[in-house]
Design an enzyme around this catalytic site. Structure first.
Site, PDB file in Angstrom:
ATOM      1  N   ASP A 190      19.770  93.868 -52.390  1.00  0.00           N
ATOM      2  CA  ASP A 190      21.138  94.394 -52.523  1.00  0.00           C
ATOM      3  C   ASP A 190      22.033  93.922 -51.371  1.00  0.00           C
ATOM      4  O   ASP A 190      23.243  94.120 -51.414  1.00  0.00           O
ATOM      5  CB  ASP A 190      21.136  95.926 -52.594  1.00  0.00           C
ATOM      6  N   ASN A 191      21.438  93.303 -50.364  1.00  0.00           N
ATOM      7  CA  ASN A 191      22.235  92.745 -49.268  1.00  0.00           C
ATOM      8  C   ASN A 191      22.207  91.220 -49.301  1.00  0.00           C
ATOM      9  O   ASN A 191      22.430  90.561 -48.281  1.00  0.00           O
ATOM     10  CB  ASN A 191      21.711  93.243 -47.919  1.00  0.00           C
ATOM     11  N   ARG A 204      36.850  95.333 -45.587  1.00  0.00           N
ATOM     12  CA  ARG A 204      36.021  94.134 -45.664  1.00  0.00           C
ATOM     13  C   ARG A 204      36.566  93.205 -46.740  1.00  0.00           C
ATOM     14  O   ARG A 204      36.967  93.652 -47.810  1.00  0.00           O
ATOM     15  CB  ARG A 204      34.583  94.549 -45.988  1.00  0.00           C
ATOM     16  N   ARG A 227      25.812  90.931 -55.726  1.00  0.00           N
ATOM     17  CA  ARG A 227      24.535  90.730 -55.027  1.00  0.00           C
ATOM     18  C   ARG A 227      23.430  90.391 -56.023  1.00  0.00           C
ATOM     19  O   ARG A 227      23.603  90.600 -57.232  1.00  0.00           O
ATOM     20  CB  ARG A 227      24.149  92.038 -54.313  1.00  0.00           C
ATOM     21  N   ASP A 263      26.677  92.572 -45.060  1.00  0.00           N
ATOM     22  CA  ASP A 263      26.040  93.806 -44.599  1.00  0.00           C
ATOM     23  C   ASP A 263      25.454  93.669 -43.199  1.00  0.00           C
ATOM     24  O   ASP A 263      24.271  93.350 -43.021  1.00  0.00           O
ATOM     25  CB  ASP A 263      24.983  94.280 -45.598  1.00  0.00           C
ATOM     26  N   GLY A 269      29.279 109.073 -47.575  1.00  0.00           N
ATOM     27  CA  GLY A 269      30.311 108.100 -47.933  1.00  0.00           C
ATOM     28  C   GLY A 269      31.107 107.590 -46.744  1.00  0.00           C
ATOM     29  O   GLY A 269      32.108 106.899 -46.917  1.00  0.00           O
TER      30      GLY A 269
HETATM   31  P1  AMP Z   1      22.815  99.633 -46.704  1.00  0.00           P
HETATM   32  O1  AMP Z   1      21.597 100.043 -45.953  1.00  0.00           O
HETATM   33  O2  AMP Z   1      24.083  99.799 -45.917  1.00  0.00           O
HETATM   34  O3  AMP Z   1      22.712  98.283 -47.321  1.00  0.00           O
HETATM   35  O4  AMP Z   1      22.978 100.686 -47.886  1.00  0.00           O
HETATM   36  C1  AMP Z   1      21.992 100.912 -48.857  1.00  0.00           C
HETATM   37  C2  AMP Z   1      22.522 101.876 -49.890  1.00  0.00           C
HETATM   38  O5  AMP Z   1      22.812 103.140 -49.286  1.00  0.00           O
HETATM   39  C3  AMP Z   1      23.810 101.449 -50.559  1.00  0.00           C
HETATM   40  O6  AMP Z   1      23.767 101.889 -51.884  1.00  0.00           O
HETATM   41  C4  AMP Z   1      24.861 102.179 -49.766  1.00  0.00           C
HETATM   42  O7  AMP Z   1      26.049 102.327 -50.481  1.00  0.00           O
HETATM   43  C5  AMP Z   1      24.187 103.485 -49.479  1.00  0.00           C
HETATM   44  N1  AMP Z   1      24.702 104.162 -48.265  1.00  0.00           N
HETATM   45  C6  AMP Z   1      24.514 103.781 -46.981  1.00  0.00           C
HETATM   46  N2  AMP Z   1      25.131 104.633 -46.135  1.00  0.00           N
HETATM   47  C7  AMP Z   1      25.735 105.577 -46.887  1.00  0.00           C
HETATM   48  C8  AMP Z   1      26.533 106.740 -46.618  1.00  0.00           C
HETATM   49  N3  AMP Z   1      26.830 107.100 -45.374  1.00  0.00           N
HETATM   50  N4  AMP Z   1      26.965 107.479 -47.663  1.00  0.00           N
HETATM   51  C9  AMP Z   1      26.667 107.117 -48.926  1.00  0.00           C
HETATM   52  N5  AMP Z   1      25.926 106.063 -49.252  1.00  0.00           N
HETATM   53  C10 AMP Z   1      25.455 105.278 -48.259  1.00  0.00           C
HETATM   54 MG    MG Z   2      23.990  97.137 -48.308  1.00  0.00          MG
END
Ligand code: AMP
Ligand code: MG
Length: 473
Positions: A245-246, A169, A176, A255, A119
């Site tokens: 999702d992005n 942010r 999305r 993102d 998180g």
């Molecule tokens: P992202 O690659 O940043 O677009 O994230 C893809 C998914 O992974 C999303 O659901 C994010 O919320 C989750 N996520 C990315 N980094 C973390 C983290 N450090 N802790 C928890 N969830 C994460």
């Molecule tokens: Mg993302």
């Protein structure tokens, strides 16, 4: 604590769409940066924004912290549940121009969607997102914004141990393509309908009276995404992880994980270490946007026509129209980049010939267009320049007017990768935020040459040019 006039419409949508979750307090928050002009735009007194607020230790009155549910295709593979794993939406404000904006903390602790993640966010990626998103804004490209950055005083564990940080942010919304997918895959039509209603009221209110609202929404999102990706390619921006999702419904860049700017022109350029097949390469971004929009269209099928075959036919027809829409934006942007206000049939070929010559010469994308805007004659373009001059002779502008127009669309400064890395290193290794502040200042007026800022305009030295970005943010 400063007052924020929240009005949290997303939190009032059905409970299937979000989960209430408070930020997890951290030990020793310290502010790195407050974006004063953005705070004022949001009707917030920047002087009242504190480190405690920036990390989520203190919640402003009226916040209803939630994590949003969404699904998504990651590198083509469908994941039915992603959601905000490390982002917490505090709420929405209506800004000074009447636009509704989300305020979200990224890296403020685990949520029910965190899976195995902590998180949290590390300082480097937070500074990177702050700087690059604000640079995109200054370039005139739709984007999420950065309101605050703060360190947590705690460590995060990635491949190495890193200082933790939180980014505040701001976005038109964080909805999305993957948000639609989350409900479609569950066949939860009630939530999907609530989402569609919310999105139209919020982002596309002019569609509320359309005969087929869902089809009109698809058209509008296609238009917004086509315009966005055309703007990206016109500054050499490579998003790096265009998963559904992005991919924002409002048409903002969202993102900033492994994104980077191309230097030497090569349509196959990829920076992300995990993008081994070049799915999200520079020149693949428009086809991928189209692919993502097809995923959005699938979620809307039940609303397009009662007859599924007919719904598929209608959606397919629309999605197949994407290349033409994109080309319209692409041409408009590149015509301006080479100084044309008139339109001729052969312009596309002329622009393509320029790009081909740049690719042959491995010419720096930004410097080449800037040189053309300031009367320079790049040697690599010797064979192309005569055709351009012939074309300019048929364009109704004086040279000075033309150059002013070109300088307004061909930046002198972009966030160069080697300098972004240097900036991050200074902060993470030495606690020195001087380079962050200086680079941010230069990038705020990217279209104006600034005395003393020469190093920000230069391409990476030989050997510094091979650049890799990482997703482990
Ligand atoms: P992202 O690659 O940043 O677009 O994230 C893809 C998914 O992974 C999303 O659901 C994010 O919320 C989750 N996520 C990315 N980094 C973390 C983290 N450090 N802790 C928890 N969830 C994460
Ligand atoms: Mg993302």
């Amino acid at each position: 604590m400063t007052e924020i006039l929240f009005d949290n419409t997303y939190a009032r949508l059905p409970g299937t769409m979000h989960v209430g979750v408070a930020p997890t307090a951290v030990r020793a928050p310290r502010l790195i940066k407050v974006n004063g002009p953005l705070a004022l735009e949001l009707g917030i007194d920047p002087a009242g924004l504190t480190a405690e607020m920036a990390v989520g230790n203190a919640l402003p009155a009226g916040a209803t912290p939630i994590a949003q549910a969404y699904a998504g295709h990651q590198f083509g593979n469908f994941v039915p549940q992603l959601g905000d794993g490390r982002a917490i939406l505090l709420g929405e404000v209506v800004d000074r121009t009447g636009k509704r904006r989300d305020i979200q903390l990224k890296g403020a602790g685990p949520t029910p969607f965190s899976r195995r993640g902590d998180g949290r966010a590390a300082l480097g990626p937070v500074l990177r997102e702050y700087l690059v998103s604000e640079a995109m804004q200054a370039l005139g490209i739709p984007t999420t914004r950065a309101l605050m950055a703060a360190t947590t005083g705690e460590r995060v564990y990635r491949e190495e141990v890193l200082p933790g940080a939180v980014l505040t942010r701001v976005a038109a919304s964080h909805i999305r393509v993957g948000t639609f997918q989350f409900f479609a895959v569950r066949k939860d039509h009630a939530s999907l309908q609530a989402l569609i209603g919310h999105v139209i009221a919020r982002h596309y209110p002019e569609l509320a009276t359309s005969e087929n609202k869902e089809l009109a929404l698809l058209d509008a999102v296609m238009e917004a995404q086509a315009a966005l990706v055309a703007r990206w390619v016109q500054v050499g921006f490579i998003h790096g992880v265009m998963n559904t999702d992005n991919s924002s419904i409002s048409g903002e860049t969202i993102d900033y994980g492994p994104c980077a700017f191309m230097e030497a022109y090569d349509p196959g350029t990829v920076f992300s270490s995990i993008d081994t097949h070049g799915r999200y390469a520079y020149a693949n971004q428009a086809p991928i946007a189209q692919w993502n929009l097809a995923r959005l269209a699938e979620t809307l099928l039940p609303f397009l026509d009662e007859n599924r075959e007919d719904a598929i036919r209608i959606a397919t027809e629309r999605i197949e129209g994407f290349p033409a829409i994109y080309t319209r934006y692409w041409l408009k942007g590149f015509r301006a980049k080479i100084g044309l206000v008139s339109e001729e049939e052969g312009d596309l070929d002329l622009i393509q010939a320029l790009l081909d010559a740049m690719q042959m010469a491995r010419a720096d994308f930004t410097l080449t267009f800037r040189a053309l805007s300031t009367g320079g004659n790049p040697e690599a373009l010797a064979e192309w320049l005569p055709a351009w001059r012939d074309r300019l002779a048929r364009d109704p502008q004086r040279a000075e007017e033309r150059q002013a127009l070109m300088r307004a669309v061909n930046p002198a400064y972009i966030p160069r990768n080697h300098l972004v890395e240097e900036m991050i290193q200074a902060a993470v290794e030495r606690g020195d935020y001087g380079p962050f502040e200086e680079m941010l200042r230069v990038l705020m007026t990217p279209y104006e040459e600034q005395a003393g800022a020469e190093r920000y305009a230069e391409a990476a030295a030989e050997g510094q040019g091979v650049y890799r970005t990482y997703c482990g943010t």
